[in-house]
Design a protein around this motif. Sequence first.
Motif, mmCIF file in Angstrom:
data_model
loop_
_atom_site.group_PDB
_atom_site.id
_atom_site.type_symbol
_atom_site.label_atom_id
_atom_site.label_comp_id
_atom_site.label_asym_id
_atom_site.label_seq_id
_atom_site.Cartn_x
_atom_site.Cartn_y
_atom_site.Cartn_z
ATOM 1 N N ILE A 7 29.256 41.205 46.890
ATOM 2 C CA ILE A 7 29.509 41.755 45.807
ATOM 3 C C ILE A 7 29.410 40.796 44.838
ATOM 4 N N ASP A 37 26.499 38.672 43.599
ATOM 5 C CA ASP A 37 25.613 39.396 42.422
ATOM 6 C C ASP A 37 26.142 39.778 41.209
ATOM 7 N N GLY A 52 24.971 40.977 38.709
ATOM 8 C CA GLY A 52 25.003 42.350 38.058
ATOM 9 C C GLY A 52 25.650 42.859 38.123
ATOM 10 N N LYS A 53 26.768 42.597 39.063
ATOM 11 C CA LYS A 53 28.334 43.685 39.525
ATOM 12 C C LYS A 53 29.303 42.827 38.337
ATOM 13 N N TYR A 54 28.967 41.470 38.427
ATOM 14 C CA TYR A 54 29.960 40.831 37.659
ATOM 15 C C TYR A 54 31.283 41.605 37.088
ATOM 16 N N TRP A 55 30.340 42.191 35.625
ATOM 17 C CA TRP A 55 31.265 42.419 34.985
ATOM 18 C C TRP A 55 31.912 43.329 34.920
ATOM 19 N N TRP A 56 31.406 44.934 36.317
ATOM 20 C CA TRP A 56 31.894 45.714 36.632
ATOM 21 C C TRP A 56 33.375 45.076 37.353
ATOM 22 N N ILE A 57 33.144 43.986 38.282
ATOM 23 C CA ILE A 57 34.088 43.422 38.823
ATOM 24 C C ILE A 57 35.675 43.256 38.352
ATOM 25 N N ASN A 80 26.206 33.756 40.419
ATOM 26 C CA ASN A 80 26.953 34.846 39.562
ATOM 27 C C ASN A 80 27.718 33.696 37.949
#
Lengths: 295, 326
Positions: free
Chosen positions: B178, B181, B183-188, B270
């Motif tokens: 991920i 990915d 799209g998931k970077y902010w959450w990571i 990303n």
Amino acid sequence: MNRKVAKEDIDSRVFDTLNIIMLFIFMVIIIVPVWNVIISSFSSGKALAEGGFIFWPKEFSLENYRAVFRDETIWQSFFISISKTLIGVITHVFFCAMVGYGLSKKYIRGRKLYISMGVITMFFSGGMIPTYLLIKSMGLLDSFWVYIIPALYSFYDVVILMNFFRNVPDSLEESAKIDGAGDWRVFLKIFIPLSMPAMATIALFNGVGQWNDFMTTKLYITDQALYPLQMKLYEIIVQSQTQSMQNIGGSAIIETTTKGVQLATIVITTLPIVVIYPILQRYFISGMMLGAVKE
Amino acid sequence: MDNKLVVAPAVRPLNGKKPMKQRIKEFLVDFKRQWEIQSMVIPGIIFMIIFCFIPIYGLLIAFKNYTVIDTLESAPWVGLDNFRIILSDKYFWDAVVNTLGISFLKLGIGFIIPIILAIMIYELNGGRFKKFVQTISYLPHFLSWIVLGGMLITWFSTTGLFNELLLSLGVISKPQNILLDAGKYWWIATLSDIWKEVGWGTILYLAIMSKIDPTYYEAAKIDGASRIRQIWNITIPNMKSIISLNLILTVSGLLGSNLDQTLVLMNSQNRVKAEVINSYVYRMGMTQGDFSYATAVGLGVSIVSVILLVTANKVSSKLNDNQSVL
């Protein structure tokens, strides 16, 4: 009445139990990932490639560590990390104590000006590029001293030490002065030994900062011989990231050959922090409080 | 200290101020007498002038067109041109969106969790478990971002902990990295930051809570208040000022971001979601060598940050019965 107390007891117990369960889950979230990294670093490359939960070494092996230490530059990085931390901490603490001692004397001329200059530096800075240009014009690029000289001073630490010195009774200084001691002598022989706890707190924090610092290297150092461990690890990470990217959807084996080295380097880089952590813990709460009650 | 006794108040002129010349003379005499103690402070002052004030002066290159062959003085003035370019720089605004996105996620989730955790630890009422929880929760703070970044990359790799966990839970059917990915970077970025700093964030709250008068709780207990009620009506009101102080500092830092974290977690896949203002300044200045433009971006952002700080302080002092927390 009795019934009411009993009900409260049960309420309270339910609360405590839920609280402990939730904190336990929290602990698991913190511990398991770290444990997984440590354990994986002791597993063979083959086991890493297979994946699966690793909570206990699968095919225990030291091959990752052997691979890390086979690279001679890692020893050089170790040496750089240790020397920049030791020299950096000693010079930083001494420099800040010296300035803090001077400023702790209310009668010193220009004190107001000095303090307001310090406060300005806490809120404003030139930022990345002007600082880089300064460092460059001083000829500190690609020099070991870039780790030490710009890190000599922090107004925050000066204030902490200044407040500590101010709480030392005046009579100590006065009696020494009657005996003919000068300010430097009083500072070195009386105040430094007395303020060891405060200086130890600052030394520990500064030491962790120096050990973990990577931006200084990234910004000012291009010579590989001056890379500390953190930069070494960064290079390994970037390298393995690139490899795994070229490998999207490909075999997992390529990804894991560098993975083992990366894991072992992570553990080696963090080990010194973990070793001093118990000592650190004893000081940092008092350290936080020293900072919180300043002025 | 004896110098204070020498100046008798009667010698002062009636308006209370001594003439300039005399003041300078006195200053020099005192300075000379204090040379030993001054010799301790002066190195610090010189340091500040060199390493803090010269770079502040160096901000002038934001208004110039500085190239490698120029000196700060010889570079030609361009006025506000660099700032005008910022307004139409798409990549800069992308970085602003990413910075704000991550900051707001961190604010929304990461601000409240340490408070809850601190209350939970506080409610343990001593004991070994409490010590243990504290010891473990502070530890991640001392890991460097490079180390944590390396760990995250390991956890998220296709054979890593994260994928194995989701596979065995049946959430996903095929392992996927991920970190690649966008799209998931902010959450990571947000969750890894919280994981690292949540325990450390409790220290100040716990210190404040330890100063709450225990008789409040005893009285509440006698009145039959439940534990949740005690937390709501005693613990939280007592922490109001430290919480609003922290909130002000967080709001003023909305445009700041963690450069170490970004540099280690960002990759070519990303980047669109990972590039933040800090890393953009780094890239423009250090990688592309556009010193003037990078400085202008940095300066503009810090001016906005100061405005945010002042506004947040004003707003919170209005809410806090006109008492400023700063």
